[in-house]
Write a protein that holds these residues in place. Structure first.
Motif, PDB file in Angstrom:
ATOM      1  N   SER A 253      13.873  10.134  -6.235  1.00  8.28           N
ATOM      2  CA  SER A 253      12.631  10.784  -6.678  1.00  8.28           C
ATOM      3  C   SER A 253      12.624  10.895  -8.203  1.00  8.28           C
ATOM      4  CB  SER A 253      12.539  12.186  -6.068  1.00  8.28           C
ATOM      5  OG  SER A 253      13.547  13.016  -6.612  1.00  8.28           O
ATOM      6  N   VAL A 254      11.438  11.207  -8.729  1.00  9.86           N
ATOM      7  CA  VAL A 254      11.295  11.459 -10.176  1.00  9.86           C
ATOM      8  C   VAL A 254      10.594  12.809 -10.326  1.00  9.86           C
ATOM      9  CG1 VAL A 254      10.301  10.616 -12.360  1.00  9.86           C
ATOM     10  CG2 VAL A 254      11.123   8.979 -10.657  1.00  9.86           C
ATOM     11  N   PRO A 255      11.350  13.895 -10.456  1.00  9.78           N
ATOM     12  CA  PRO A 255      10.711  15.210 -10.521  1.00  9.78           C
ATOM     13  C   PRO A 255      10.072  15.538 -11.864  1.00  9.78           C
ATOM     14  CG  PRO A 255      13.093  15.433 -10.620  1.00  9.78           C
ATOM     15  CD  PRO A 255      12.820  13.974 -10.382  1.00  9.78           C
TER      16      PRO A 255
ATOM     17  N   HIS B  92       2.242   8.508 -19.802  1.00  6.15           N
ATOM     18  CA  HIS B  92       3.410   8.766 -20.650  1.00  6.15           C
ATOM     19  C   HIS B  92       4.618   7.920 -20.258  1.00  6.15           C
ATOM     20  CE1 HIS B  92       2.131  12.792 -22.527  1.00  6.15           C
ATOM     21  NE2 HIS B  92       1.073  12.091 -22.173  1.00  6.15           N
ATOM     22  N   ARG B  93       4.648   7.552 -18.994  1.00  3.60           N
ATOM     23  CA  ARG B  93       5.792   6.742 -18.548  1.00  3.60           C
ATOM     24  C   ARG B  93       5.283   5.709 -17.557  1.00  3.60           C
ATOM     25  NH1 ARG B  93       9.567   6.992 -14.015  1.00  3.60           N
ATOM     26  NH2 ARG B  93      11.457   5.887 -14.631  1.00  3.60           N
ATOM     27  N   ILE B  94       5.903   4.513 -17.604  1.00  2.00           N
ATOM     28  CA  ILE B  94       5.571   3.458 -16.645  1.00  2.00           C
ATOM     29  C   ILE B  94       6.877   3.000 -16.018  1.00  2.00           C
ATOM     30  CG2 ILE B  94       4.620   1.126 -16.386  1.00  2.00           C
ATOM     31  CD1 ILE B  94       2.822   1.697 -18.821  1.00  2.00           C
TER      32      ILE B  94
ATOM     33  N   VAL C  57       8.358  -0.058 -13.569  1.00  2.00           N
ATOM     34  CA  VAL C  57       8.064  -1.338 -12.920  1.00  2.00           C
ATOM     35  C   VAL C  57       9.145  -1.562 -11.866  1.00  2.00           C
ATOM     36  CG1 VAL C  57       7.524  -3.775 -13.304  1.00  2.00           C
ATOM     37  CG2 VAL C  57       7.245  -2.139 -15.180  1.00  2.00           C
ATOM     38  N   ASN C  58       8.724  -1.506 -10.611  1.00  2.00           N
ATOM     39  CA  ASN C  58       9.661  -1.540  -9.490  1.00  2.00           C
ATOM     40  C   ASN C  58       9.534  -2.886  -8.790  1.00  2.00           C
ATOM     41  OD1 ASN C  58      10.887  -0.357  -6.877  1.00  2.00           O
ATOM     42  ND2 ASN C  58      10.987   1.279  -8.408  1.00  2.00           N
ATOM     43  N   ILE C  59      10.577  -3.697  -8.848  1.00  2.00           N
ATOM     44  CA  ILE C  59      10.463  -5.093  -8.399  1.00  2.00           C
ATOM     45  C   ILE C  59      11.266  -5.297  -7.112  1.00  2.00           C
ATOM     46  CG2 ILE C  59      10.576  -7.499  -9.200  1.00  2.00           C
ATOM     47  CD1 ILE C  59      11.254  -6.067 -12.036  1.00  2.00           C
TER      48      ILE C  59
ATOM     49  N   ILE D 152      14.977  -3.770  -8.284  1.00  2.00           N
ATOM     50  CA  ILE D 152      15.192  -3.733  -9.733  1.00  2.00           C
ATOM     51  C   ILE D 152      14.080  -2.869 -10.317  1.00  2.00           C
ATOM     52  CG2 ILE D 152      15.228  -5.127 -11.844  1.00  2.00           C
ATOM     53  CD1 ILE D 152      16.519  -7.361 -10.261  1.00  2.00           C
ATOM     54  N   SER D 153      14.457  -1.895 -11.134  1.00  2.00           N
ATOM     55  CA  SER D 153      13.492  -0.893 -11.566  1.00  2.00           C
ATOM     56  C   SER D 153      13.625  -0.653 -13.073  1.00  2.00           C
ATOM     57  CB  SER D 153      13.812   0.369 -10.760  1.00  2.00           C
ATOM     58  OG  SER D 153      13.126   1.461 -11.231  1.00  2.00           O
ATOM     59  N   LEU D 154      12.523  -0.906 -13.797  1.00  2.00           N
ATOM     60  CA  LEU D 154      12.564  -0.796 -15.257  1.00  2.00           C
ATOM     61  C   LEU D 154      11.704   0.387 -15.707  1.00  2.00           C
ATOM     62  CD1 LEU D 154      13.294  -2.128 -18.056  1.00  2.00           C
ATOM     63  CD2 LEU D 154      11.133  -3.386 -17.854  1.00  2.00           C
TER      64      LEU D 154
ATOM     65  N   VAL E 136       3.864  -1.026  -9.972  1.00  2.00           N
ATOM     66  CA  VAL E 136       3.937  -0.424 -11.295  1.00  2.00           C
ATOM     67  C   VAL E 136       3.444   1.008 -11.137  1.00  2.00           C
ATOM     68  CG1 VAL E 136       3.253  -0.652 -13.703  1.00  2.00           C
ATOM     69  CG2 VAL E 136       3.457  -2.702 -12.267  1.00  2.00           C
ATOM     70  N   ASN E 137       4.334   1.956 -11.394  1.00  2.00           N
ATOM     71  CA  ASN E 137       4.001   3.380 -11.244  1.00  2.00           C
ATOM     72  C   ASN E 137       3.630   3.946 -12.611  1.00  2.00           C
ATOM     73  OD1 ASN E 137       4.871   3.878  -8.375  1.00  2.00           O
ATOM     74  ND2 ASN E 137       6.799   3.097  -9.204  1.00  2.00           N
ATOM     75  N   TYR E 138       2.495   4.654 -12.659  1.00  2.00           N
ATOM     76  CA  TYR E 138       2.028   5.239 -13.912  1.00  2.00           C
ATOM     77  C   TYR E 138       2.174   6.760 -13.838  1.00  2.00           C
ATOM     78  CZ  TYR E 138       0.091   0.636 -14.754  1.00  2.00           C
ATOM     79  OH  TYR E 138      -0.046  -0.712 -14.955  1.00  2.00           O
TER      80      TYR E 138
ATOM     81  N   ASP F 161       0.856  -1.182   0.000  1.00  2.00           N
ATOM     82  CA  ASP F 161       0.000   0.000   0.000  1.00  2.00           C
ATOM     83  C   ASP F 161       0.895   1.237   0.000  1.00  2.00           C
ATOM     84  OD1 ASP F 161      -1.553   2.215   0.836  1.00  2.00           O
ATOM     85  OD2 ASP F 161      -3.059   0.829   1.641  1.00  2.00           O
ATOM     86  N   TRP F 162       0.864   1.966  -1.114  1.00  2.00           N
ATOM     87  CA  TRP F 162       1.747   3.134  -1.273  1.00  2.00           C
ATOM     88  C   TRP F 162       1.511   4.154  -0.155  1.00  2.00           C
ATOM     89  CZ3 TRP F 162       5.867   5.550  -2.526  1.00  2.00           C
ATOM     90  CH2 TRP F 162       6.547   5.303  -3.713  1.00  2.00           C
ATOM     91  N   ASN F 163       0.249   4.225   0.310  1.00  2.00           N
ATOM     92  CA  ASN F 163      -0.062   5.270   1.295  1.00  2.00           C
ATOM     93  C   ASN F 163       0.409   4.898   2.696  1.00  2.00           C
ATOM     94  OD1 ASN F 163      -1.298   6.814  -0.742  1.00  2.00           O
ATOM     95  ND2 ASN F 163      -3.092   5.470  -0.592  1.00  2.00           N
TER      96      ASN F 163
ATOM     97  N   SER G 120       4.909  13.468 -11.015  1.00  2.00           N
ATOM     98  CA  SER G 120       6.246  13.376 -10.418  1.00  2.00           C
ATOM     99  C   SER G 120       6.139  12.466  -9.200  1.00  2.00           C
ATOM    100  CB  SER G 120       6.740  14.764 -10.006  1.00  2.00           C
ATOM    101  OG  SER G 120       5.860  15.317  -9.065  1.00  2.00           O
ATOM    102  N   LEU G 121       7.267  12.108  -8.654  1.00  2.00           N
ATOM    103  CA  LEU G 121       7.286  11.270  -7.442  1.00  2.00           C
ATOM    104  C   LEU G 121       8.326  11.875  -6.506  1.00  2.00           C
ATOM    105  CD1 LEU G 121       6.372   8.586  -6.072  1.00  2.00           C
ATOM    106  CD2 LEU G 121       8.249   7.464  -7.280  1.00  2.00           C
ATOM    107  N   CYS G 122       7.873  12.249  -5.299  1.00  6.11           N
ATOM    108  CA  CYS G 122       8.755  12.958  -4.362  1.00  6.11           C
ATOM    109  C   CYS G 122       9.842  12.041  -3.794  1.00  6.11           C
ATOM    110  CB  CYS G 122       7.945  13.496  -3.204  1.00  6.11           C
ATOM    111  SG  CYS G 122       6.867  14.786  -3.741  1.00  6.11           S
ATOM    112  N   PHE G 123      10.825  12.645  -3.164  1.00  8.63           N
ATOM    113  CA  PHE G 123      11.899  11.876  -2.537  1.00  8.63           C
ATOM    114  C   PHE G 123      11.338  10.921  -1.480  1.00  8.63           C
ATOM    115  CE2 PHE G 123      15.108  14.931  -4.111  1.00  8.63           C
ATOM    116  CZ  PHE G 123      16.066  14.012  -4.497  1.00  8.63           C
ATOM    117  N   HIS G 124      11.799   9.711  -1.519  1.00  8.43           N
ATOM    118  CA  HIS G 124      11.388   8.700  -0.538  1.00  8.43           C
ATOM    119  C   HIS G 124      12.453   7.609  -0.520  1.00  8.43           C
ATOM    120  CE1 HIS G 124      10.172   7.042  -4.392  1.00  8.43           C
ATOM    121  NE2 HIS G 124      10.260   5.837  -3.830  1.00  8.43           N
ATOM    122  N   THR G 125      12.386   6.735   0.504  1.00  5.62           N
ATOM    123  CA  THR G 125      13.208   5.514   0.482  1.00  5.62           C
ATOM    124  C   THR G 125      12.237   4.336   0.443  1.00  5.62           C
ATOM    125  OG1 THR G 125      13.237   5.386   2.897  1.00  5.62           O
ATOM    126  CG2 THR G 125      15.099   6.508   1.851  1.00  5.62           C
ATOM    127  N   ASP G 126      12.700   3.209  -0.052  1.00  5.56           N
ATOM    128  CA  ASP G 126      11.863   2.004  -0.086  1.00  5.56           C
ATOM    129  C   ASP G 126      12.343   1.076   1.019  1.00  5.56           C
ATOM    130  OD1 ASP G 126      10.399   2.851  -2.342  1.00  5.56           O
ATOM    131  OD2 ASP G 126      12.083   2.325  -3.621  1.00  5.56           O
ATOM    132  N   HIS G 127      11.634   1.115   2.143  1.00  7.11           N
ATOM    133  CA  HIS G 127      12.116   0.342   3.294  1.00  7.11           C
ATOM    134  C   HIS G 127      11.044  -0.578   3.881  1.00  7.11           C
ATOM    135  CE1 HIS G 127      10.605   4.294   4.664  1.00  7.11           C
ATOM    136  NE2 HIS G 127       9.888   3.495   5.429  1.00  7.11           N
TER     137      HIS G 127
END
Ligand SMILES: O=C(O)CCC(=O)C(=O)O
Length: 282
Positions: free
Chosen positions: A253-255, A272-274, A276-278, A207-209, A182-184, A141-143, A190-197
């Motif tokens: 992040s992805v500004p 426009h962009r996808i 895929v974060n594994i 792994i991120s495509l 999968v981020n659309y 859950d992203w939230n 955009s996607l703000c700064f974060h860590t994946d923990h």
């Protein structure tokens, strides 16, 4: 690149790159431009693909989707963080559309198998515009940033299993794809700064495509007080990032999504962009 001495440098850098234009004169690492990356990345293509390609089992269904290993271009970050690798343009040109379409059109329809939990009806183009993420495997859950570990069905798309198997063999690590986000991205997303923990295992890499339009990706230190530089990287269609070791828990992040046209995305599409974060969870 930008030195992150004070706390707000992450916000400032994000805003600067959010407003990036080709004229803005901000540094940006672009692997398609000869020598542009050399202060930060080492091109390890020669040493790595020669030593690894013979040991890779190529007997899998989607092998033809990928460039052959002797054509891979592999870059290793040499300043800032350990463990960040980028393999540029890993998909064969004639399968890029297929991958974009799979994650754009097919994945959203496989709700039960793939544990779609984004709470929106994806039956019309209008609602497709609201799509921000879909999970597969263990649902994240992203939230709340919590995984649903009670899940009894954990489905990972076959092509993702194949991709991860190939990368694991190549990188010589034992990576199990157990979850994916999968981020659309729309034109202005955009996607703000974060860590994946949220994963229980922080040793296994991410792994991120990237698929579709190019984007600016920023990666810095483990927290906002870190003195590691924030590194701005241009990611293009079918570029693959491996975040291992120190970079696994780095702020990123992805500004900005770049506006230029590429064949896999048509101008009227809302996505426009996808990405895929594994992830390996356990
Ligand atoms: O879109 C990207 O390239 C990054 C996505 C991301 O950071 C994430 O899913 O945690």
């Amino acid at each position: 690149m930008v030195d992150s001495g004070d706390e707000d440098i992450y916000k400032t850098t994000f805003k600067l790159y959010r407003n990036w234009t080709p004229e803005s004169n901000l540094p940006l690492i672009d692997f398609t431009v000869e020598k542009n990356y050399e202060n930060y990345f080492e091109n390890i293509t020669e040493t790595w693909s020669k030593s690894s390609s013979s040991s890779i089992d190529t007997n899998f269904e989607t092998f033809k989707h990928f460039k052959s290993i002797d054509q891979w271009k592999i870059y290793k970050l040499i300043k800032g963080l350990n463990g960040l690798f980028i393999i540029t343009g890993i998909l064969n040109e004639n399968f890029r559309q297929n991958w974009f379409d799979y994650f754009h059109n097919q994945l959203p329809c496989l709700q039960n198998d793939l544990n779609l939990k984004s709470n929106i009806e994806l039956s019309s183009l209008e609602t497709m515009k609201k799509l921000r993420w879909i999970t597969f495997g263990y649902h994240h859950d992203w939230n709340t940033k919590i995984y649903n570990l009670q899940q009894t069905t954990v489905c990972i798309p076959e092509r993702i299993i194949d991709l991860c198997r190939m990368i694991s063999m190549f990188m010589n690590f034992d990576f199990k794809p157990e979850a994916g986000i999968v981020n659309y991205y729309g034109r202005n997303s955009s996607l703000c700064f974060h860590t994946d923990h949220s994963e229980l295992n922080h040793q296994a890499p991410l792994i991120s495509l990237s698929l579709g339009r190019s984007a600016i990706f920023l990666i810095g230190g483990p927290n906002k007080q870190s003195t590691k530089p924030i590194i701005p990287i241009l990611l293009n269609d079918s570029d693959l990032i491996i975040m291992s070791d120190e970079s696994r828990l780095a702020l990123h992040s992805v500004p900005k999504i770049l506006p230029e046209s590429i064949s896999t995305v048509n101008d009227h599409q809302s996505i426009h962009r996808i990405n895929v974060n594994i992830r390996q969870v356990f």
